[in-house]
Write an enzyme that holds these catalytic residues in place. Structure first.
Site, PDB file in Angstrom:
ATOM      1  N   ASP A  10    -115.096 -13.950  -2.830  1.00  0.00           N
ATOM      2  CA  ASP A  10    -114.559 -13.644  -1.510  1.00  0.00           C
ATOM      3  C   ASP A  10    -115.552 -12.784  -0.749  1.00  0.00           C
ATOM      4  O   ASP A  10    -116.217 -11.920  -1.337  1.00  0.00           O
ATOM      5  CB  ASP A  10    -113.233 -12.886  -1.636  1.00  0.00           C
ATOM      6  CG  ASP A  10    -112.064 -13.822  -1.883  1.00  0.00           C
ATOM      7  OD1 ASP A  10    -112.134 -14.971  -1.416  1.00  0.00           O
ATOM      8  OD2 ASP A  10    -111.106 -13.412  -2.536  1.00  0.00           O
ATOM      9  N   ASP A  32    -107.768   6.257  17.801  1.00  0.00           N
ATOM     10  CA  ASP A  32    -107.844   5.021  17.012  1.00  0.00           C
ATOM     11  C   ASP A  32    -108.022   5.379  15.538  1.00  0.00           C
ATOM     12  O   ASP A  32    -109.101   5.800  15.113  1.00  0.00           O
ATOM     13  CB  ASP A  32    -109.020   4.168  17.505  1.00  0.00           C
ATOM     14  CG  ASP A  32    -109.072   2.800  16.837  1.00  0.00           C
ATOM     15  OD1 ASP A  32    -108.224   2.543  15.959  1.00  0.00           O
ATOM     16  OD2 ASP A  32    -109.955   1.999  17.190  1.00  0.00           O
ATOM     17  N   PHE A  74    -104.335   2.537  19.418  1.00  0.00           N
ATOM     18  CA  PHE A  74    -104.592   1.101  19.299  1.00  0.00           C
ATOM     19  C   PHE A  74    -103.332   0.389  18.826  1.00  0.00           C
ATOM     20  O   PHE A  74    -102.602   0.890  17.969  1.00  0.00           O
ATOM     21  CB  PHE A  74    -105.720   0.854  18.295  1.00  0.00           C
ATOM     22  CG  PHE A  74    -105.965  -0.606  18.022  1.00  0.00           C
ATOM     23  CD1 PHE A  74    -106.765  -1.358  18.866  1.00  0.00           C
ATOM     24  CD2 PHE A  74    -105.365  -1.227  16.937  1.00  0.00           C
ATOM     25  CE1 PHE A  74    -106.975  -2.707  18.621  1.00  0.00           C
ATOM     26  CE2 PHE A  74    -105.570  -2.571  16.684  1.00  0.00           C
ATOM     27  CZ  PHE A  74    -106.378  -3.315  17.529  1.00  0.00           C
ATOM     28  N   ALA A 123    -101.782  -3.854  18.110  1.00  0.00           N
ATOM     29  CA  ALA A 123    -102.109  -5.280  18.064  1.00  0.00           C
ATOM     30  C   ALA A 123    -101.699  -5.982  19.351  1.00  0.00           C
ATOM     31  O   ALA A 123    -102.250  -7.028  19.700  1.00  0.00           O
ATOM     32  CB  ALA A 123    -101.411  -5.927  16.867  1.00  0.00           C
ATOM     33  N   LYS A 161    -111.270   1.102  25.099  1.00  0.00           N
ATOM     34  CA  LYS A 161    -112.174   0.393  24.191  1.00  0.00           C
ATOM     35  C   LYS A 161    -111.346  -0.639  23.459  1.00  0.00           C
ATOM     36  O   LYS A 161    -110.248  -0.343  22.958  1.00  0.00           O
ATOM     37  CB  LYS A 161    -112.791   1.370  23.188  1.00  0.00           C
ATOM     38  CG  LYS A 161    -113.650   0.738  22.105  1.00  0.00           C
ATOM     39  CD  LYS A 161    -113.539   1.494  20.796  1.00  0.00           C
ATOM     40  CE  LYS A 161    -112.166   1.317  20.190  1.00  0.00           C
ATOM     41  NZ  LYS A 161    -111.859   2.250  19.107  1.00  0.00           N
TER      42      LYS A 161
END
Length: 687
Positions: free
Chosen positions: A313, A350, A377, A379, A395
């Site tokens: 992975d 953040d 922050f 989603a 940002k």
């Protein structure tokens, strides 16, 4: 400005841990009782070569009692020592796992569990942990021990698994996902979790670990069985030869006693590798245990040595897993300092690893205005920042920040899109930084380049694997462009981008149809089919029960990079077995030159020319060969436990090296050893 992000992870380029190169007195003392127990003929049946030696030792002992002689007793004693040394090799190998097994047993102390009564409205009852059965549900709070293997079905907690993994850092276990599995005996450090027990007493993961490290469940591998059959066949052949030699010698007038023929038989059969074969296999599994990897069978370790394709992975194996700030690129008209300051202000709230890496990259802390409102922050917005009187900064993703700038009357310069595209093509993630002052329109200040950082030393490890003839394939869910960029930087041979569980399984089957041996690692339920299909499937200890059941190895550290070490240990096991087999067979040549001339030189003086070692007498030659045959076993035990040093190279180069070192060495060492022993043995009165 380009700065290297601070890396706090360990370099994965570690090598196989070596065992001590000297057999200590303490090791011998601890292993000797077990070795003596292995002298039971019913136990030695599994090692036919050593069973023949024991029968020979018993026979010569009887002969020495009936017809006492110095030579007879010397031969008898050293034949018994040969058997003991062979049993000692296996006993020492098994003993190295006892310390770890003892620490694991400490986890099995009986505790009191808080079991939830079924259908009783969540009421609890106190029961002994040994009374729990699969399907029971228990509650564990901070300071309590988890009473059995299970899955967290409610809550989240910090768990100390150091007794199992050896790592002092606690891990998070929570309901749902791939981090819900818990191990019985581990300690909950914080919060409260509800656990559904998944194993009955005596069948837990720790029970399996104890059995594996003690070797009580070790099964012989196919190659080991095949070699054992070969050694047994050679032994049968030499038994027939030595039995026939009695009548041949009698016919020729060079009558030989059964004592001499027994000594000849033991020296000619492959006693060295016969004595060490089992120890080599046990030591191979022990080296994995020392790397905190448990192999469910010796077959898995052996298969690791034959691996041709390695599936890895990307995230957490080839890369560190968290994208880190690599550089900040200001747009035209903006200074680097101005872009950095805005990026820092926008990252204060953040708490993601990416946000914290920006503060690390810039290397200076800034406090926001006292009356600022932090914008965390999410989603949904895909942005972070702060709002204060007269100034707002943001940002985040290019599309989100572009919309924010345009909403506040600004325009995004064309070069912003060019910078964003260039970063994306290189496999990075762009984050746009913008500000809005009350006296002006919103504007873009620059772009943060987030990079999925390739682990230090990983490229060199892949170069080593390539030298072994192993193909490396990176598996990732990233798009093809990003995957190609990471693959080129890491130096892997191939890449499978946008991979699904079905894609992994199809890739493994395709490689296996081409005659290749495939290894891979995984931790999720969706990895279980591929882990089961792979020849070597390494499941992470933090993974789901389905993954651990599907794989044939479990990595207690949950470090996917360990797969590379597993392959090296497997190859070291095969090389060690081959090298010592070569050495053992080559040893016999010197014994021919020692014993055969001694047996027949009295009747056929011309055979004296074969006495190239110029041994003192026939009796001294026979005793010296028998003594050397025993001592070489004890001398090679440390090498069988440590393993022959493995250097990544082609199969032909490895074969050439082993033939020169252990083939030629196996010819030379006995000549020197037997001659030196002859000088000592010849001084014994009455011989």
């Amino acid at each position: 400005m380009t700065q290297t992000p601070v890396r706090t992870h360990e370099d994965p380029a570690t090598h196989v841990e070596a065992a001590p190169s000297v057999l200590t007195t303490q090791q011998i003392a601890e292993a000797l009782p077990g070795a003596l127990r292995k002298l039971d003929p019913r136990t030695l049946v599994a090692t036919p070569v050593m069973l023949v030696v024991e029968i020979g030792a018993a026979a010569t002992t009887v002969m020495s009692v009936l017809d006492p002689s110095v030579m007879g007793w010397l031969v008898s004693v050293w034949l018994w020592l040969t058997v003991v040394f062979g049993a000692l090799a296996e006993s020492v190998a098994e003993g190295r796992g006892k310390a770890q097994a003892a620490s694991l047993r400490a986890l099995q102390t009986e505790t009191t569990a808080r079991r939830l009564r079924a259908g009783a409205g969540g009421t609890e009852e106190l029961v002994a942990s040994t009374d729990l059965r699969a399907g029971d549900v228990v509650v564990v709070e901070a300071g309590g021990r988890i009473p059995g293997d299970g899955d967290v079905i409610e809550g989240v907690a910090s768990v100390d698994e150091s007794a199992v993994t050896g790592e002092s850092a606690p891990v998070i276990r929570e309901s749902g996902g791939d981090r819900s599995a818990v191990t019985g005996g581990t300690l909950v450090l914080s919060d409260r979790i509800v656990v559904r027990i998944t194993s009955d007493p005596g069948h837990s993961f720790v029970d399996r670990m104890i059995s594996l490290v003690e070797g009580s469940q070790r099964q012989r591998t196919p190659n080991e069985i095949a070699l054992n059959v070969l050694l047994t066949s050679l032994t049968v052949i030499f038994v027939v030869v030595c039995g026939s030699l009695y009548y041949l010698a009698d016919y020729s007038g060079a009558h030989q006693s059964w004592l001499v023929l027994t000594a000849l038989l033991v020296c000619l059969i492959p006693t060295t590798i016969g004595a060490l074969l089992s120890a080599i296999g046990i030591a191979g599994m022990d080296r994995l245990v020392r790397r905190n990897v448990l192999a469910m069978s010796g077959r898995a370790v052996e298969a690791a040595g034959d691996v041709d394709v390695l599936l890895l992975d990307k995230t957490g194996t080839i890369t560190y897993g968290n994208r880190q700030a690599y550089e900040i690129v200001p747009v035209t008209g903006v200074t680097l300092t101005g872009a950095e300051n805005a990026a820092v202000l926008a990252s204060l709230s953040d708490q993601t690893p990416e946000g914290r890496s920006i503060l690390t990259l810039v290397g200076r802390s800034m406090g926001g205005p006292a009356d600022a409102t932090m914008v965390e922050f999410s989603a949904m917005t895909r942005m972070s920042g702060l709002d204060s009187p007269g100034l707002s900064v943001r940002k985040g993703a290019a599309s989100a920040v572009t919309a924010w700038v345009e909403e506040h009357g600004g325009q995004v310069p064309p070069e912003t899109a060019e910078i964003v595209d260039e970063i994306a093509r290189g496999g990075g993630t762009p984050l746009v930084v913008a500000e809005h002052r009350d006296s002006d329109r919103a504007r873009v200040l620059g772009v943060v380049h987030l990079k999925d950082v390739v682990k230090d030393g990983i490229r060199e490890r892949f170069d080593e694997l390539r030298a072994m003839g192993i193909k490396t394939v990176m598996i990732t869910g990233d798009n093809a462009a990003t995957a190609a960029a990471i693959a080129q930087e890491a130096g892997v041979d191939d890449v499978l981008a946008e991979a699904t569980p079905e894609d992994k399984l199809a890739l493994i089957r395709r490689e296996q149809r081409g005659g290749r041996m495939v290894a891979m690692c995984g931790d999720g339920t969706n990895d279980a089919p591929a882990l089961a299909q792979a020849d070597v499937g390494v499941a992470m200890n933090t993974g789901t029960p389905a993954a651990k059941e599907a794989g044939n190895m479990v990595d207690l550290d949950s470090d996917p990079t360990k797969l590379i070490d597993v392959v090296e240990i497997g190859k070291q096991l095969l090389i060690t077995r081959g090298a010592l087999t070569t050495f053992s067979v080559a040893n016999d040549v010197a014994k021919y030159f020692a014993i055969l001339p001694a047996m027949f030189v009295g009747v056929f003086p011309a055979l004296g020319v074969l006495n190239i070692m110029r041994l003192s007498s026939p009796e001294s030659a026979i005793v010296s060969a028998v003594v050397f045959n025993a001592l070489i076993i004890i001398a090679l035990i440390p090498l069988s436990l440590r393993g022959v040093r493995y250097r990544p190279s082609s199969a032909s180069a490895l074969l050439r090296r082993n033939l020169l070192l252990y083939g030629v060495g196996g010819l030379i060492v006995p000549f020197v050893g037997i001659k030196l022993l002859d000088l000592v043995v010849s001084l014994i009165p009455g011989l």
